[in-house]
Each structure stands twice: as C-alpha cells, then as structure tokens.
Design a protein around this motif. Structure first.
Motif, mmCIF file in Angstrom:
data_model
loop_
_atom_site.group_PDB
_atom_site.id
_atom_site.type_symbol
_atom_site.label_atom_id
_atom_site.label_comp_id
_atom_site.label_asym_id
_atom_site.label_seq_id
_atom_site.Cartn_x
_atom_site.Cartn_y
_atom_site.Cartn_z
ATOM 1 N N PHE A 1 0.864 -1.184 0.000
ATOM 2 C CA PHE A 1 0.000 0.000 0.000
ATOM 3 C C PHE A 1 0.898 1.231 0.000
ATOM 4 N N VAL A 2 0.641 2.119 -0.937
ATOM 5 C CA VAL A 2 1.529 3.257 -1.161
ATOM 6 C C VAL A 2 0.770 4.570 -1.055
ATOM 7 N N GLU A 3 1.207 5.423 -0.159
ATOM 8 C CA GLU A 3 0.593 6.750 -0.032
ATOM 9 C C GLU A 3 0.803 7.534 -1.321
ATOM 10 N N ASP B 1 1.728 6.846 5.402
ATOM 11 C CA ASP B 1 0.693 6.747 6.422
ATOM 12 C C ASP B 1 -0.349 5.706 6.018
ATOM 13 N N PRO B 2 -0.662 4.724 6.874
ATOM 14 C CA PRO B 2 -1.634 3.675 6.534
ATOM 15 C C PRO B 2 -3.006 4.206 6.154
ATOM 16 N N GLY B 3 -3.408 5.315 6.792
ATOM 17 C CA GLY B 3 -4.694 5.902 6.452
ATOM 18 C C GLY B 3 -4.686 6.507 5.064
ATOM 19 N N LYS B 4 -3.640 7.280 4.765
ATOM 20 C CA LYS B 4 -3.532 7.930 3.472
ATOM 21 C C LYS B 4 -3.204 6.932 2.352
ATOM 22 N N ALA B 5 -2.549 5.843 2.710
ATOM 23 C CA ALA B 5 -2.200 4.831 1.712
ATOM 24 C C ALA B 5 -3.369 3.895 1.424
ATOM 25 N N GLY B 6 -4.411 3.979 2.228
ATOM 26 C CA GLY B 6 -5.589 3.139 2.025
ATOM 27 C C GLY B 6 -5.475 1.750 2.621
#
Length: 326
Positions: free
Chosen positions: A209-211, A270-275
C-alpha cells in the motif's frame, strides 16, 4: 526499487559551487603533517568495473559514503561502517533492521536521490557508492569529491550490485561467506515449507500500500520477488501481468486480483492515506482466500522492500519461515 523517493535535485550550478567551496576549504584546512607528506606517495588503487566504466578506487578505502539503502546494507554486511549515508524520504533515521551499533555514528547526508553534496564533500570520503538510477545525473559532481562507484540500477539486481560493492570495498573474501550463508538459509526455509514441491505449490503474493499511488501487487522482477524465487514458492498468475515484471497496480475496488494462498503486505507512508486500513477492512479483502485462512502477514516496508541487501534478506527469510510455519 522504491519509486516514490522525491527528486528535488539542486541546480547543477548551485551544487557545483557548494562542492567546490567544500573541497577548497577541506584542502586549505589541512594541517596534518602525515597527510601532507603522503602526497608524494600516492595510495595504491584498484580498478573496478562500474556502470560508468572502469574506476580506480583506493586499495583499502577508509572513509566510505553510501547514497542508497542497498549500498548501506552491503557495506555493513561486509563489515564496513560508512562515515556518511542518505536516508529514506519518509524517515530521518537509518533502517531499524540494521544493528544500531553499526549505524549510530554514521553522518546523514540527505535523502536518497537527493544527497547534499556539500555534506558529502565535508566528510572527505575516499569512496562513494551509489547507482545511476539514483544519482546518475550527478556522477561528475560526485566524482570530483571522491572515486564514485555506480551500479546501473537497484532492486532485482541486488546480488550483482553486492558483488560490485564488495570489489570496491576490497571485501571479496567476506562476500563469498555472505553468499554461502544466504544459500544455506534459503535451503533451510525451503525445507521448512515441506521441500521444493510443496513450496512451489504454495502461491505467495506481496501487496504494498503506497501513499499517493495505487496498490501494488509485486511481480517477479524486484528484490522481494527474487527472494521468493530463491525459496521456490509459487506465484499467482496476476504477477505475470506486472509492468516490466515489477508490479501490477490496482485500485481498492480490484484488490480481489491479489488473491493467493499467502499474502504479505507492507505500507509506504501513512496507513490511512495509503488506504491500508480501509482496503483491509473491506469485504473484498476479507473475501480473499489468504484472509479467510489467516494467511495475511503485515511486515516492515523498510525491510522487505527497501532493504535490498543480504542483511535484510537474512531477516526476511527468518520472518518468512516464522510466518509460514505457524
């Protein structure tokens, strides 16, 4: 390779002026009689074949600066502590998988692909290690500071790069031992999976997962792909669609394409921004075979993706074996 490193190069004029100034100050400030007397007796050198042609390097380099994570891993793996190194654009520290005792005294010289040339020059290196994909446009500037050994690229070529690094550092004998240790560990992990046939019958995927970008299903032509190939695991058919063998990028709505017997995941940014959080909580993700069978394993991105060296590979193999034999 880590394709998200920001490319914020200074202009060539500014960089050249900074380096020239640093080198001038370094030359004028020398008051070491031993250093002055040695100018009549040039140090012995060796010739190393690089991506930029043959380069003469010190027979025993003492002050090495490395400008990427693979070069940092190689140096420390071979028992060389660099005087300076770049760091990831997303973090200020050096990778935590490397022994803290080996990185604590290394001077940061900026971000990967955006090293501060004045800081590099100030360290008075006698050897610089990097690659064309990171610093190719600044080869001439770097070469004015110290002999610069560049490999062509990073990622899937990590084993070949290691050999170049070992030759540049004069550590070929140590390199042979490193390779032997790696081969032994790979064989041990394959055996732990039940042997070559069972390993090949188990499809393993790596999802990153990539921001700021789509989700990446890693193919076979990259660092982690080469390690999985050495172990001998199967890879799902989707990996054959990876662009240039590197990755097949998908949106969260198509994450079902990542299905496999086992999935390893990491997050850049960021895990949130990376989805990461949203995708892994979705019905599509929970419907994956690996998710249903509790065969999804979250791992450290800086180790599994950005390590790109034998010390990282050894730790990856340890974690892989532990996960697969739970």
């Amino acid at each position: 390779m880590t394709p998200l490193l920001r490319d914020r190069r200074r202009t060539l004029v500014a960089g050249s002026l900074a380096v020239t100034a640093a080198l001038t100050l370094a030359g004028c400030g020398s008051s070491d009689p031993a250093a002055d007397s040695s100018s009549d007796s040039p140090a012995k050198t060796r010739t190393v074949s690089t991506a930029n042609g043959d380069v003469d390097v010190p027979a025993s380099p003492k002050r090495v600066v490395v400008l990427d994570s693979g070069e940092l891993d190689s140096a420390i793996t071979l028992g060389v502590r660099p005087v300076g190194a770049t760091h990831s654009a997303s973090e200020d520290a050096f990778p935590s998988y490397l022994p803290a005792s080996e990185t604590k005294d290394i001077t940061p010289v900026g971000e990967i692909a955006n090293a501060n040339l004045e800081s590099v020059a100030a360290l008075k290196p006698d050897l610089i290690l990097t690659s064309k994909v990171r610093d190719g446009e600044r080869y001439e500037e770097l070469s004015k500071i110290a002999p610069t050994v560049m490999t062509e690229a990073t990622g899937s070529a990590w084993k070949e790069n290691f050999q170049v690094h070992a030759e540049a550092l004069g550590k070929q004998a140590e390199a042979k031992k490193v390779l032997a240790t790696y081969d032994t560990q790979v064989a041990k992990v394959t055996e732990a999976l039940g042997g070559k046939e069972k390993a090949a019958a188990t499809d393993v995927n790596f999802v990153r997962f990539v921001e700021g970008a789509e989700i990446r299903i890693y193919g076979k032509q990259n660092y982690i792909g080469s390690i999985l190939a050495d172990i001998g695991t199967g890879r799902p058919a989707i990996t054959d669609k990876a662009k240039d063998g590197f990755s097949y990028d998908v949106s969260p709505e198509k994450i079902d394409l990542a299905d496999a017997d086992v999935i390893f995941t990491s997050t850049y940014g960021d895990p949130g921004k990376a989805g990461t959080t949203k995708t892994m909580n979705s019905g599509l993700w929970k419907g994956l075979k690996a998710a249903k069978n509790d065969k999804v394993f979250k791992v450290d991105d800086r180790l599994w993706i950005a390590g790109i060296g034998y010390t990282a590979a050894g730790k990856i193999l340890e974690e892989f074996e532990t996960s697969m034999t739970k």
